[in-house]
Design a protein around this motif. Structure first.
Motif, PDB file in Angstrom:
ATOM      1  N   LEU A 210       0.830  -1.204   0.000  1.00 55.53           N
ATOM      2  CA  LEU A 210       0.000   0.000   0.000  1.00 55.53           C
ATOM      3  C   LEU A 210       0.863   1.252   0.000  1.00 55.53           C
ATOM      4  O   LEU A 210       0.573   2.220  -0.715  1.00 55.53           O
ATOM      5  CB  LEU A 210      -0.929   0.006   1.215  1.00 55.53           C
ATOM      6  CG  LEU A 210      -1.818   1.239   1.376  1.00 55.53           C
ATOM      7  CD1 LEU A 210      -2.731   1.421   0.167  1.00 55.53           C
ATOM      8  CD2 LEU A 210      -2.649   1.142   2.659  1.00 55.53           C
ATOM      9  N   ALA A 211       1.937   1.249   0.773  1.00 58.40           N
ATOM     10  CA  ALA A 211       2.823   2.417   0.831  1.00 58.40           C
ATOM     11  C   ALA A 211       3.458   2.698  -0.525  1.00 58.40           C
ATOM     12  O   ALA A 211       3.583   3.861  -0.943  1.00 58.40           O
ATOM     13  CB  ALA A 211       3.896   2.205   1.894  1.00 58.40           C
ATOM     14  N   VAL A 212       3.843   1.645  -1.240  1.00 59.80           N
ATOM     15  CA  VAL A 212       4.448   1.822  -2.564  1.00 59.80           C
ATOM     16  C   VAL A 212       3.401   2.357  -3.548  1.00 59.80           C
ATOM     17  O   VAL A 212       3.693   3.247  -4.361  1.00 59.80           O
ATOM     18  CB  VAL A 212       5.056   0.506  -3.066  1.00 59.80           C
ATOM     19  CG1 VAL A 212       5.495   0.624  -4.527  1.00 59.80           C
ATOM     20  CG2 VAL A 212       6.242   0.107  -2.197  1.00 59.80           C
ATOM     21  N   MET A 213       2.187   1.832  -3.482  1.00 54.00           N
ATOM     22  CA  MET A 213       1.123   2.333  -4.351  1.00 54.00           C
ATOM     23  C   MET A 213       0.860   3.815  -4.087  1.00 54.00           C
ATOM     24  O   MET A 213       0.729   4.619  -5.019  1.00 54.00           O
ATOM     25  CB  MET A 213      -0.164   1.535  -4.141  1.00 54.00           C
ATOM     26  CG  MET A 213      -1.331   2.008  -5.007  1.00 54.00           C
ATOM     27  SD  MET A 213      -2.766   0.907  -4.931  1.00 54.00           S
ATOM     28  CE  MET A 213      -3.308   1.194  -3.241  1.00 54.00           C
ATOM     29  N   GLN A 214       0.805   4.194  -2.824  1.00 53.92           N
ATOM     30  CA  GLN A 214       0.583   5.592  -2.474  1.00 53.92           C
ATOM     31  C   GLN A 214       1.738   6.474  -2.952  1.00 53.92           C
ATOM     32  O   GLN A 214       1.514   7.592  -3.429  1.00 53.92           O
ATOM     33  CB  GLN A 214       0.396   5.727  -0.967  1.00 53.92           C
ATOM     34  CG  GLN A 214      -0.904   5.117  -0.461  1.00 53.92           C
ATOM     35  CD  GLN A 214      -0.968   5.053   1.059  1.00 53.92           C
ATOM     36  OE1 GLN A 214       0.040   4.806   1.722  1.00 53.92           O
ATOM     37  NE2 GLN A 214      -2.145   5.277   1.618  1.00 53.92           N
ATOM     38  N   ALA A 215       2.972   5.962  -2.841  1.00 57.51           N
ATOM     39  CA  ALA A 215       4.132   6.727  -3.310  1.00 57.51           C
ATOM     40  C   ALA A 215       4.038   6.974  -4.807  1.00 57.51           C
ATOM     41  O   ALA A 215       4.309   8.082  -5.290  1.00 57.51           O
ATOM     42  CB  ALA A 215       5.424   5.989  -2.969  1.00 57.51           C
ATOM     43  N   ALA A 216       3.658   5.950  -5.573  1.00 59.21           N
ATOM     44  CA  ALA A 216       3.527   6.109  -7.021  1.00 59.21           C
ATOM     45  C   ALA A 216       2.461   7.137  -7.366  1.00 59.21           C
ATOM     46  O   ALA A 216       2.621   7.935  -8.298  1.00 59.21           O
ATOM     47  CB  ALA A 216       3.198   4.765  -7.663  1.00 59.21           C
TER      48      ALA A 216
END
Length: 333
Positions: A210-216
């Motif tokens: 989820l954190a990576v998706m939000q970063a993108a």
């Protein structure tokens, strides 16, 4: 200072001492590297985050690698982000006060209100094509390539919700690729095949996913209409070579800028069309599926025989009719 380098997917992570690393600057390389694979290009390198070892490709020169900060965990001048490996480089997971590939910007980046309200359950009236398609399909061992530009937040949220509910299904999605078409790069600087704004993560930890998706999402909003779909698909195949199914969560309202790269795709692409609304399916998305031996999936339909339809043959998707030509599918009604 250590460096993140390219994972060789499928090789074992092993325990090693700092002196057995491969392509690290002195004084850490005081002994010969430790072989870890029958591939002569691979060595066992010390991992910056854990101190263990990973089997990796060391053909490239050390000077071509991007370093983290001295603590081997943070990756910006302000020491605000945490390094995550990404292909031959890294990207940063930033705190709420910063955004950008290396947390170089202060602020919140792209507004993620829609994503957050879907994930917390307060917004239920959104495009549920992704959840419907995944629930009625029995695909396993998947790499999911997800467009997270602009209005695609609902579809990205739906993928994450499905993964969370199906997390006990060990053979579901193995690897995520999120792409935003260049991290807010100027449109004039976007080059086919190297536009960037691509973030990858194995689905071993839901919170990190989820954190990576939000970063993108925070780091880029798409810019111009055309996007780097095929570049992201190729990245996913490279990062998960053991994956046997590839799903592409695609924005039906835009056209991939890099269709010229499609011949390099080696897996059938199962295209899930988002933002369809009352519009016809984008013919370019049909052609991605057809030319790779894949399929098209909408809220109501699964079209799996696109490559088997003869030239001049037709197919109906929704209320629209498409004809197959020697150059691909075109809408005729």
């Amino acid at each position: 200072m250590f460096f993140f380098v390219n994972y060789i997917i499928g090789q074992d992570t092993i325990s090693s001492q700092p002196t057995s690393c491969g392509c690290c600057p002195s004084p850490y390389c005081q002994a010969k590297s430790t072989p870890c694979s029958t591939n002569s290009d691979c060595e066992c390198l010390m991992m910056a985050m854990t101190g263990g070892g990973m089997c990796t490709d060391t053909v490239m020169s050390c000077k071509d690698l991007v370093p983290c900060q001295n603590d081997n965990k943070t990756c910006s001048a302000a020491n605000t982000g945490t390094c995550q490996p990404l292909g031959n480089s890294f990207f940063c997971l930033c705190p709420s006060t910063h955004f950008g590939p290396v947390c170089e910007y202060r602020g919140t980046g792209t507004d993620l209100t829609v994503l957050e309200t879907i994930l917390n359950g307060s917004l239920t009236n959104y495009d549920q094509t992704v959840e419907n398609v995944l629930n009625r399909s029995n695909w396993t061992n998947m790499v999911a390539v997800v467009d997270v530009t602009g209005s695609m937040q609902p579809c990205a949220a739906a993928v994450y919700k499905w993964l969370k509910l199906a997390y006990d299904k060990l053979n579901s999605i193995k690897y995520y690729v999120f792409f935003n078409d260049g991290d807010n790069k100027a449109d004039s600087l976007k080059v086919i095949g190297s536009t960037g704004g691509i973030y990858g993560i194995p689905t071993t930890n839901l919170n990190t996913t989820l954190a990576v998706m939000q970063a993108a999402m925070k780091n880029g909003n798409g810019g111009d209409g055309p996007e780097n779909d095929i570049e992201a698909i190729l990245f996913g195949i490279k990062q998960c070579p053991t994956c046997t199914n590839l799903i592409h969560i695609a924005d039906n309202q835009v056209t991939p800028r890099d269709m010229i790269l499609l011949s390099n795709v080696t897996l059938p692409v199962k295209v899930i069309t988002c933002q369809l609304n009352s519009y016809p399916v984008n013919p370019d998305l049909i052609n991605i599926a057809s030319r790779t031996g894949g399929s098209i999936h909408t809220l109501q339909q699964d079209i799996i025989n696109l490559s088997g339809i003869p030239v001049n043959g037709t197919i109906v998707i929704g209320s629209s009719t498409y004809r197959r030509t020697v150059n691909g599918y075109v809408q005729i009604a």
